[in-house]
Each structure stands twice: as structure tokens, then as C-alpha cells.
Design an enzyme around this catalytic site. Sequence first.
Site, PDB file in Angstrom:
ATOM      1  N   CYS A   1       0.816  -1.210   0.000  1.00 41.26           N
ATOM      2  CA  CYS A   1       0.000   0.000   0.000  1.00 41.26           C
ATOM      3  C   CYS A   1       0.854   1.266   0.000  1.00 41.26           C
ATOM      4  O   CYS A   1       1.350   1.689   1.041  1.00 41.26           O
ATOM      5  CB  CYS A   1      -0.930  -0.005   1.215  1.00 41.26           C
ATOM      6  SG  CYS A   1      -1.948   1.463   1.278  1.00 41.26           S
TER       7      CYS A   1
ATOM      8  N   CYS B   1      -0.593   4.104   2.142  1.00 41.51           N
ATOM      9  CA  CYS B   1      -0.434   3.982   3.592  1.00 41.51           C
ATOM     10  C   CYS B   1       1.018   4.210   4.002  1.00 41.51           C
ATOM     11  O   CYS B   1       1.284   4.820   5.024  1.00 41.51           O
ATOM     12  CB  CYS B   1      -0.811   2.587   4.085  1.00 41.51           C
ATOM     13  SG  CYS B   1      -2.205   1.846   3.289  1.00 41.51           S
ATOM     14  N   ASP B   2       1.959   3.656   3.228  1.00 41.83           N
ATOM     15  CA  ASP B   2       3.336   3.553   3.714  1.00 41.83           C
ATOM     16  C   ASP B   2       4.336   4.420   2.969  1.00 41.83           C
ATOM     17  O   ASP B   2       5.494   4.514   3.383  1.00 41.83           O
ATOM     18  CB  ASP B   2       3.798   2.087   3.617  1.00 41.83           C
ATOM     19  CG  ASP B   2       2.942   1.181   4.492  1.00 41.83           C
ATOM     20  OD1 ASP B   2       2.362   1.694   5.463  1.00 41.83           O
ATOM     21  OD2 ASP B   2       2.856  -0.018   4.197  1.00 41.83           O
TER      22      ASP B   2
END
Length: 331
Positions: free
Chosen positions: A152, A155-156
Site C-alpha cells: 500500500c 499507507c506507507d
Amino acid sequence: MSAEPAPTSRHTKVAVIGSGCAGLTAAIYAARAAMPPIVIEGMASGGPPGGQLALTSEVENYPGFPKGILGPELMGHMRAQAERFGSEFIIGDVTTVDLSRRPFTIDGEGALRFRITCDALIVATGAKPKKLGLVGEREPPEGMWGRGVTSCATCDGMFYRGEDVVVIGGGDTAMEEATYLAKMVRKVTLIHRRAEFRSSKIMLDRARSTANIEFALPYVVEEILPDADRNVRGVRMRHATTGEQREVVVKGFFLGIGHEPNTGVFQGQLQLDENGYIVVGPGAGQSVATATSVPGVFAAGDVADHIYRQAVTAAGTGCQAAIDAERFLAH
Ligand code: NDP
């Protein structure tokens, strides 16, 4: 030893499993048809509730948003809309279902164990990111999942600001991840096993015209390399035709190779195809588009669709499933 407490049990006309585009649209339609559903929102897609869009950044192809909208924001709107008409949400993962008799039974675990019985069920559990099958993709201590390995970018990505990363895959997911990451990291190496791409031309062109994205083609990833602290330090890959070995030094390893349906709990209860997707409509012997092999159980979104897999098609089939469930109950 004390016995486990009995699960909290509730009955509802319609239950929806899944809170991505398909599940939330089904909930909006069911609630507005005077059948406010219980929606079970889990984390089967590998991220927060809200399905795969909760893990994406800019959504530019959902009609009604000419300037685009962030995936989590779109999902927030859908959830609020479902709630406004009386949908109820339970956070938890479904562990078993019994679809052999009506009412259907759904058992799950969240903060507490729960049991829900329902007259009609809409399955909208979506799909989760695929892995390559490398040891490095496993959870620590064997692997480095969450220690440099992720699926992701949204997200990261920020953890790799100014660093070098790789993205794996040749479809739209890989192009989107690479383009997104390129805005914050120093360099993205996109590794794909073929010289041809599955992605749409527009997304491929966008990645190709980004200065700090380099394409490594056709290469197969052989190993994710750990450093002394078991964080990612690089990738070893092999040229698919010449066999030449090459290593790249990176801190982040982003998977973008597609998805598999979240249908484990339905195995042996619903007809699934060879890839595990739920079969609906004529293929399942039903005349209704979202009907599964079990009358009263409907499926919507990516869990039953390996072809279109779009937010708008998921929402569309979610709407159909709610209408199909309503007609089923009326009869
Ligand atoms: P796809 O199935 O389209 O692409 C998967 C890619 O990963 C392929 O290039 C495939 O290689 C590669 N791959 C799969 N398995 C392996 C493996 N074991 N080893 C190495 N490579 C592998 O999946 P996507 O998730 O990219 O896209 C799915 C759908 O979602 C598409 O319809 C897409 O258009 C849509 N989508 C739309 C977006 C948007 O519009 N914003 C964003 C993301 C997805 P090969 O080509 O060799 O098979």
C-alpha cells in the site's frame, strides 16, 4: 477453566458482509428500502475498513468528481450516507457462516464474538493483494512484511521519503503505486516480469514520463534481501530471458501484482470459480444478476468480478444486490 461467553446474537432482515464500495452501496439501497442492514466491516482487504479504496490515493474515474477525490474520503461519504438511512455497523472479521438453512448464520469476532442471523445476505468481501510467494513477504521474524515490504503506497509511502524503492507489477495498480511514490521517494524501480504491460495506456504513459521511475524489464524477483536488523536492504532479480542476475539497493518493496478474492469462509457453501471468485447469475443457475448458488445470498463487487474491478462497477453491483435481496424477501 471457564467456558467462553456466548456470542452476542442479533437478527436482521438483510446483512451485508464488507464495507467497500459494493457493501456500502448495497447498505444505502437496502436501508432506503426500509430494510436497514447490519454491515459487518472487516479488514480482509489488508487495510482499514472501506475496502481497497480506503488504501488508494486519488480516484479520478468515479463519476461526479471532476477534480478527483481521495479514496478514503469517498468511502467516508458512502459510509455516512449508509448510516444516515439507518445502516448499523459492526467491526469484526467473519469466522464462519452457515448458509445451509434460513435464517443464515454469520459468526465473527471483533471486540467481542458476535452472531448475526439474517433472511437475506449480501456478500461484498472484495479481494486482497496478491503476493509473489517469497519468504521475505512473510510476517517477521521469517519475513519483512511491514519492515519494508508492503502493498500500500498510500499507507506507507511517506516512510520512504527520499529513499529508493521498488514496485512490482505491470498493471494499473503498479503504475498507480509507482507514480504516487515517485512524488516522495528519490527513485522508483518498477520491476515487471514481461516487456508488455497490462495497464491502461494513460497510466503507463504517466509512469513512463515520470523522471524518477526506472523500468526493469523483464525481470523476476528472486529474493528480498534483509539488512542486519531484518529490514529490507534490497532486491535480487533475474532477467527473464538471459538469466542475468542483478541487485538493487532499496528500502521499500511495494507489491502491485493484483488481488485474490476474500472467499475463504464461503468455500463449500457457495459456488466459486477456479480462482475462488463467487459465481453469480446464470453461471450459478440463477436468473438474477447478483444471485449466488444459494437462494437468498447475493454477491457484489470484486468478490464476484475479476473482469471490471472498478469502484463504480462495485457500487453498481452493490445497488443491484440490494434490489435483488429486496425482491427475494418480498416474494
Ligand atoms: P492486474 O491483474 O491488471 O495486473 C497484475 C500485474 O501483476 C500484471 O502485470 C501481472 O503480470 C503481474 N503479476 C501477477 N502475478 C505475478 C507474479 N506472481 N509475479 C510477477 N508478476 C505478477 O491487476 P491490477 O491490480 O493492476 O488491476 C486490476 C484492475 O483494477 C484492472 O482492471 C485495473 O484497470 C483496475 N485498477 C484501476 C485503477 C485506477 O483506475 N485508478 C488503479 C488500480 C487498478 P502479467 O502482466 O505478466 O500477467
